[in-house]
Design an enzyme around this catalytic site. Structure first.
Site, mmCIF file in Angstrom:
data_model
loop_
_atom_site.group_PDB
_atom_site.id
_atom_site.type_symbol
_atom_site.label_atom_id
_atom_site.label_comp_id
_atom_site.label_asym_id
_atom_site.label_seq_id
_atom_site.Cartn_x
_atom_site.Cartn_y
_atom_site.Cartn_z
ATOM 1 N N HIS A 1 16.502 69.631 -45.671
ATOM 2 C CA HIS A 1 15.553 68.228 -46.224
ATOM 3 C C HIS A 1 16.524 67.130 -45.706
ATOM 4 O O HIS A 1 17.151 67.092 -45.500
ATOM 5 C CB HIS A 1 14.783 68.157 -47.117
ATOM 6 C CG HIS A 1 16.008 68.336 -48.558
ATOM 7 N ND1 HIS A 1 17.534 69.195 -48.949
ATOM 8 C CD2 HIS A 1 15.758 67.115 -49.610
ATOM 9 C CE1 HIS A 1 17.434 68.202 -49.936
ATOM 10 N NE2 HIS A 1 17.070 67.566 -50.086
ATOM 11 N N HIS B 1 16.607 63.719 -47.687
ATOM 12 C CA HIS B 1 17.566 63.525 -48.494
ATOM 13 C C HIS B 1 18.512 63.152 -48.426
ATOM 14 O O HIS B 1 18.913 63.940 -47.873
ATOM 15 C CB HIS B 1 16.841 63.662 -50.415
ATOM 16 C CG HIS B 1 15.733 63.824 -50.979
ATOM 17 N ND1 HIS B 1 15.046 64.722 -51.763
ATOM 18 C CD2 HIS B 1 14.727 63.355 -50.318
ATOM 19 C CE1 HIS B 1 14.047 64.538 -51.688
ATOM 20 N NE2 HIS B 1 13.512 63.687 -50.902
ATOM 21 N N ASP C 1 21.215 62.567 -49.961
ATOM 22 C CA ASP C 1 22.501 63.438 -50.187
ATOM 23 C C ASP C 1 22.602 64.766 -48.813
ATOM 24 O O ASP C 1 24.034 65.046 -49.565
ATOM 25 C CB ASP C 1 22.570 63.732 -51.863
ATOM 26 C CG ASP C 1 21.661 63.930 -52.624
ATOM 27 O OD1 ASP C 1 20.621 64.469 -51.235
ATOM 28 O OD2 ASP C 1 21.203 65.148 -53.554
ATOM 29 N N HIS C 2 21.874 64.740 -48.485
ATOM 30 C CA HIS C 2 22.183 66.175 -48.040
ATOM 31 C C HIS C 2 22.328 65.800 -46.098
ATOM 32 O O HIS C 2 22.627 66.476 -45.324
ATOM 33 C CB HIS C 2 20.997 66.388 -47.706
ATOM 34 C CG HIS C 2 20.932 67.628 -49.454
ATOM 35 N ND1 HIS C 2 21.136 68.685 -49.319
ATOM 36 C CD2 HIS C 2 20.187 67.139 -50.433
ATOM 37 C CE1 HIS C 2 20.257 69.101 -50.669
ATOM 38 N NE2 HIS C 2 20.477 67.825 -51.570
ATOM 39 N N HIS D 1 10.447 72.084 -52.877
ATOM 40 C CA HIS D 1 11.048 70.796 -53.504
ATOM 41 C C HIS D 1 10.140 70.148 -53.198
ATOM 42 O O HIS D 1 8.893 70.254 -52.684
ATOM 43 C CB HIS D 1 12.122 70.047 -52.761
ATOM 44 C CG HIS D 1 13.331 69.283 -53.153
ATOM 45 N ND1 HIS D 1 13.081 69.724 -54.291
ATOM 46 C CD2 HIS D 1 13.949 68.551 -52.773
ATOM 47 C CE1 HIS D 1 14.113 67.979 -54.409
ATOM 48 N NE2 HIS D 1 14.278 67.553 -53.485
ATOM 49 N N ASP E 1 17.875 72.120 -53.834
ATOM 50 C CA ASP E 1 16.802 71.158 -53.746
ATOM 51 C C ASP E 1 15.659 72.082 -53.607
ATOM 52 O O ASP E 1 14.569 72.172 -52.996
ATOM 53 C CB ASP E 1 16.915 70.455 -53.097
ATOM 54 C CG ASP E 1 18.139 69.256 -53.364
ATOM 55 O OD1 ASP E 1 19.255 69.959 -53.399
ATOM 56 O OD2 ASP E 1 17.944 68.203 -53.295
ATOM 57 N N HIS F 1 25.669 72.053 -55.916
ATOM 58 C CA HIS F 1 24.160 70.953 -55.586
ATOM 59 C C HIS F 1 24.774 71.140 -57.152
ATOM 60 O O HIS F 1 23.188 70.489 -58.240
ATOM 61 C CB HIS F 1 23.273 71.310 -55.276
ATOM 62 C CG HIS F 1 22.422 70.343 -54.888
ATOM 63 N ND1 HIS F 1 21.330 69.927 -55.717
ATOM 64 C CD2 HIS F 1 22.243 69.471 -53.687
ATOM 65 C CE1 HIS F 1 20.524 68.487 -55.687
ATOM 66 N NE2 HIS F 1 20.820 67.851 -53.844
#
Length: 303
Positions: free
Chosen positions: A61, A63, A65-66, A138, A206, A265
């Site tokens: 996805h 976000h 942090d990814h 998520h 997530d 994570h």
């Protein structure tokens, strides 16, 4: 053989001892990256692996942090004079998101192919392995992935000789290809036994626990799964923000009957994940609180 490395195990923000989420798979001279959080380049260098063979990058996805490590990785690839095309795979909106990030990496010497996932489940055949994306739960559209390598049945010399198949075609048939020669057709099923167990890796972050994870992770040699929280009092927070606890991940691993599970994570507040593992292993004994750059070589069994 499939080489895997969990490059980064952090969620939300990087820490001095924990980079953000990224997972790398190497097979047959090519590399697949799933997620590309901040610090991915450093983790690859620390591991001693190379950027050059990376030809596919998948995103669970969008976000930060990814995906926050992507612009720098693209620039590094470009500065290394890469000319081979790069394939990016991710949920709907992939091109828009990546093009926005590429404001700081506008000119690259290689072509980028965008593949947007549009179905709840979608399968891709790439570089000798099968990549499957499956929808998870998520607060934005998010996917998990499996990577599978099939293994053909054993070659039966007696059947090949009985069928008068020329020996020069044996290797081709063993690779699963059909041969047409001298007015005859030779097919792999003429010389191969039943398909044997291959190699399977499942990866998800997530998300809340879902049936899609149970089904798609089933029988995996390695299951890399989000464990955002180890603390028991974080269950309500996990539900609210649609993440998982260690114990929920362990229950999924148990139900999916995987060989081994690596947790990843982690919340930035979770300084010592291993402190919670005794209770986690009561649910699933083969659980590991993974640290950055944890690696494994997955090989075919003897059967």
């Amino acid at each position: 053989m499939l080489d895997v490395c969990l490059l980064g195990t952090g969620g939300m923000m990087p820490l001095p001892y924990r980079w953000l989420t990224s997972f790398m798979v190497r097979y047959n001279g090519s590399s697949l990256l799933i997620d590309c959080g901040e610090g991915t380049q450093i983790a690859i260098k620390e591991k001693g692996w190379s950027f050059k063979p990376i030809d596919v990058i998948c995103f669970t996805h969008y976000h930060g942090d990814h995906i926050s490590g992507l612009p720098g990785l693209l620039l590094t690839m470009g500065n290394a004079d890469r000319t081979e095309p790069l394939t990016l795979i991710g949920p709907k909106g992939l091109r828009r998101v990546v093009d926005s990030l590429r404001v700081i990496a506008p000119e690259l010497p290689f072509f980028i192919q965008y593949i947007e996932i549009t179905e709840p489940e979608q399968t891709f055949e790439i570089n000798g392995y099968r990549l499957k994306a499956f929808r998870v739960n998520h607060n934005v559209i998010c996917y998990g992935y499996t990577v599978e390598i099939d293994r053909a049945g054993k070659f039966d010399v007696e059947r090949a000789n009985a069928a008068n198949i020329p020996q020069k075609f044996w290797g081709i048939l063993q690779r699963g290809e059909t041969v047409e020669a001298e007015g005859k057709t030779y097919t792999p099923d003429m010389v191969l036994g039943p398909a044997r167990k291959g190699i399977k890796v499942a990866y998800c972050t997530d998300t809340r626990p879902t049936d899609s994870i149970r089904v798609n992770a089933a029988g995996s040699d390695l299951f890399v799964c989000e464990g955002m929280y180890g603390e028991k009092d974080k269950q309500k927070k996990a539900r609210e923000y649609k993440h998982m606890t260690f114990y929920e991940a362990a229950q999924l691993a148990k139900e999916a009957d995987v060989k081994e599970m690596w947790l990843t994570h982690y919340s930035p507040s979770l300084n010592h994940p291993e402190e919670y593992m005794d209770e986690v292993r009561q649910i699933f004994p083969r659980a590991v609180a993974a640290k950055d750059k944890r690696s494994a070589e997955l090989v075919f069994g003897n059967s």
